[in-house]
Scaffold this active site. Structure first.
Site, PDB file in Angstrom:
ATOM      1  N   HIS A 157      -7.759  -7.063  -3.947  1.00  0.00           N
ATOM      2  CA  HIS A 157      -6.349  -7.262  -4.313  1.00  0.00           C
ATOM      3  C   HIS A 157      -5.930  -8.612  -3.769  1.00  0.00           C
ATOM      4  O   HIS A 157      -6.164  -8.921  -2.593  1.00  0.00           O
ATOM      5  CB  HIS A 157      -5.474  -6.157  -3.720  1.00  0.00           C
ATOM      6  CG  HIS A 157      -4.020  -6.522  -3.674  1.00  0.00           C
ATOM      7  ND1 HIS A 157      -3.314  -6.890  -4.799  1.00  0.00           N
ATOM      8  CD2 HIS A 157      -3.143  -6.627  -2.633  1.00  0.00           C
ATOM      9  CE1 HIS A 157      -2.067  -7.179  -4.453  1.00  0.00           C
ATOM     10  NE2 HIS A 157      -1.937  -7.032  -3.146  1.00  0.00           N
ATOM     11  N   GLU A 190      -2.967  -1.074   1.552  1.00  0.00           N
ATOM     12  CA  GLU A 190      -3.303  -0.739   0.158  1.00  0.00           C
ATOM     13  C   GLU A 190      -4.571   0.114   0.070  1.00  0.00           C
ATOM     14  O   GLU A 190      -5.165   0.245  -1.008  1.00  0.00           O
ATOM     15  CB  GLU A 190      -3.485  -2.021  -0.681  1.00  0.00           C
ATOM     16  CG  GLU A 190      -2.291  -2.944  -0.723  1.00  0.00           C
ATOM     17  CD  GLU A 190      -1.100  -2.420  -1.530  1.00  0.00           C
ATOM     18  OE1 GLU A 190      -1.170  -1.283  -2.024  1.00  0.00           O
ATOM     19  OE2 GLU A 190      -0.106  -3.158  -1.631  1.00  0.00           O
ATOM     20  N   HIS A 198       3.682  -8.791  -8.279  1.00  0.00           N
ATOM     21  CA  HIS A 198       3.010  -8.610  -6.990  1.00  0.00           C
ATOM     22  C   HIS A 198       1.632  -9.289  -6.944  1.00  0.00           C
ATOM     23  O   HIS A 198       1.449 -10.231  -6.172  1.00  0.00           O
ATOM     24  CB  HIS A 198       2.905  -7.106  -6.667  1.00  0.00           C
ATOM     25  CG  HIS A 198       2.267  -6.806  -5.352  1.00  0.00           C
ATOM     26  ND1 HIS A 198       2.351  -5.582  -4.732  1.00  0.00           N
ATOM     27  CD2 HIS A 198       1.507  -7.563  -4.515  1.00  0.00           C
ATOM     28  CE1 HIS A 198       1.691  -5.609  -3.590  1.00  0.00           C
ATOM     29  NE2 HIS A 198       1.164  -6.798  -3.443  1.00  0.00           N
ATOM     30  N   HIS A 250      -3.029 -12.309  -4.569  1.00  0.00           N
ATOM     31  CA  HIS A 250      -1.741 -12.741  -5.124  1.00  0.00           C
ATOM     32  C   HIS A 250      -1.912 -14.069  -5.878  1.00  0.00           C
ATOM     33  O   HIS A 250      -1.407 -15.097  -5.424  1.00  0.00           O
ATOM     34  CB  HIS A 250      -0.710 -12.922  -3.989  1.00  0.00           C
ATOM     35  CG  HIS A 250      -0.415 -11.689  -3.182  1.00  0.00           C
ATOM     36  ND1 HIS A 250       0.256 -11.726  -1.965  1.00  0.00           N
ATOM     37  CD2 HIS A 250      -0.671 -10.374  -3.413  1.00  0.00           C
ATOM     38  CE1 HIS A 250       0.378 -10.486  -1.489  1.00  0.00           C
ATOM     39  NE2 HIS A 250      -0.190  -9.651  -2.343  1.00  0.00           N
TER      40      HIS A 250
HETATM   41  P1  13P Z   1      -2.150  -5.616   4.174  1.00  0.00           P
HETATM   42  O1  13P Z   1      -1.957  -6.706   5.203  1.00  0.00           O
HETATM   43  O2  13P Z   1      -1.744  -4.260   4.680  1.00  0.00           O
HETATM   44  O3  13P Z   1      -3.569  -5.654   3.630  1.00  0.00           O
HETATM   45  O4  13P Z   1      -1.149  -5.905   2.957  1.00  0.00           O
HETATM   46  C1  13P Z   1      -1.188  -7.098   2.222  1.00  0.00           C
HETATM   47  C2  13P Z   1      -0.765  -6.917   0.822  1.00  0.00           C
HETATM   48  O5  13P Z   1      -1.029  -7.780  -0.005  1.00  0.00           O
HETATM   49  C3  13P Z   1      -0.024  -5.694   0.415  1.00  0.00           C
HETATM   50  O6  13P Z   1       0.053  -5.574  -0.953  1.00  0.00           O
HETATM   51 ZN    ZN Z   2      -0.242  -7.495  -2.041  1.00  0.00          ZN
END
Ligand code: 13P
Ligand code: ZN
Length: 273
Positions: free
Chosen positions: A142, A119, A214, A144
């Site tokens: 970022h 990302e 996401h 989840h």
């Molecule tokens: P990476 O392991 O490449 O950081 O990806 C994790 C992720 O949450 C992708 O949206």
């Molecule tokens: Zn992600």
């Protein structure tokens, strides 16, 4: 063994804070497997030795030209790396990168050739914007968060400011600490330039951005601040879902009560710096 952090205690303190926060991400259940990623602008700690460090692998393209990033340094989580591992070994699960003079590629300089997150285009697009606007914000996160991702599966919450309104109405602190609310980015391929561009547009006017089905993206003065921004909104989402689990649509604070808080606390309409 001498590492980039050995003689740089101020930089080490920033990396230690990243490690602390990634532990919280895992404990919160927001970071399954390699889920989520981080960048922090560490240019203020860079010295002549760091500027001269050789690249560990040939330069890698970002996929975007980002003029404000020339010669800047970032810590970035490694792609495929786990937050719970990063919490113990930040320099084996992430790396320090230096943006090349072309502003479109970067080199990994320390400690190991750990390839940055998939990302990276989204993170660096935000970092470029923060520098362009003279912002004091240095970190992008970022992750989840379960309840916010769950709410992004409900069509009503993806329309207009409905999600912001509902989250603000759950508890006054949400409004106080996330006064710009949450922006929505319709579903896009993870890691894509389209996702980066859409995220950039939404972060200009919101505290946190929600990627449909996401996760979230937040910016902060440091990584703890970016975590808090996400946590405050996720708390409101949890309260909403707890009320729903009791069988009712929660009442929520009235629009008048929300306006009163905005006025009494003189809440900002833009990021303070
Ligand atoms: P990476 O392991 O490449 O950081 O990806 C994790 C992720 O949450 C992708 O949206
Ligand atoms: Zn992600």
């Amino acid at each position: 063994m001498k590492t980039i952090l050995s003689s740089r205690p101020a930089l080490k303190a920033v990396i230690d804070q990243i490690a602390e926060v990634t532990g919280y991400l895992w404990q919160n259940g927001w970071a399954e497997r390699n889920g989520g990623n981080i960048t922090v602008n560490i240019t203020e700690f860079a010295d002549a030795e760091m500027a001269a460090m050789p690249a560990l692998v040939p330069a890698i393209q970002i996929g975007k030209e980002l003029p404000m990033l020339r010669g800047k340094f970032f810590y970035a989580k490694g792609t495929g790396k786990r937050m719970r591992d990063l919490a113990r070994y930040p320099m084996q699960n992430g790396s320090i990168i230096r943006i090349c003079p072309d502003c479109a590629s970067y080199e990994i300089i320390a400690d190991e050739p750990v390839l940055p997150t998939s990302e990276l285009p989204s993170h660096l697009a935000l970092q470029n914007y923060l520098l362009q606007t003279g912002s004091c914000y240095k970190a992008t996160l970022h992750t989840h968060p379960i309840e916010l991702v769950a709410m992004s599966h409900i069509r009503r919450f993806l329309e207009g400011d409905e999600l912001t309104r509902v989250l603000w109405s759950m508890i006054p602190e949400t409004l106080a600490f996330a006064p710009l609310g949450i922006g929505i980015v319709p579903y896009k391929i993870p890691g894509s330039i389209e996702l980066a561009d859409a995220t950039l547009e939404q972060i200009k006017t919101h505290d946190v951005v929600l990627w449909e089905k996401h996760g979230t993206v937040a910016v902060g003065t440091d990584i703890m601040d970016a975590f808090d921004q996400t946590d405050v909104l996720c708390k409101a989402a949890k309260i909403y879902l707890s009320a729903r689990a009791m069988g009712s649509e929660p009442e929520g604070m009235t629009d008048e009560a929300i306006k009163e808080i905005q006025q009494v606390f003189n809440l900002p309409k833009a990021r303070p710096c």
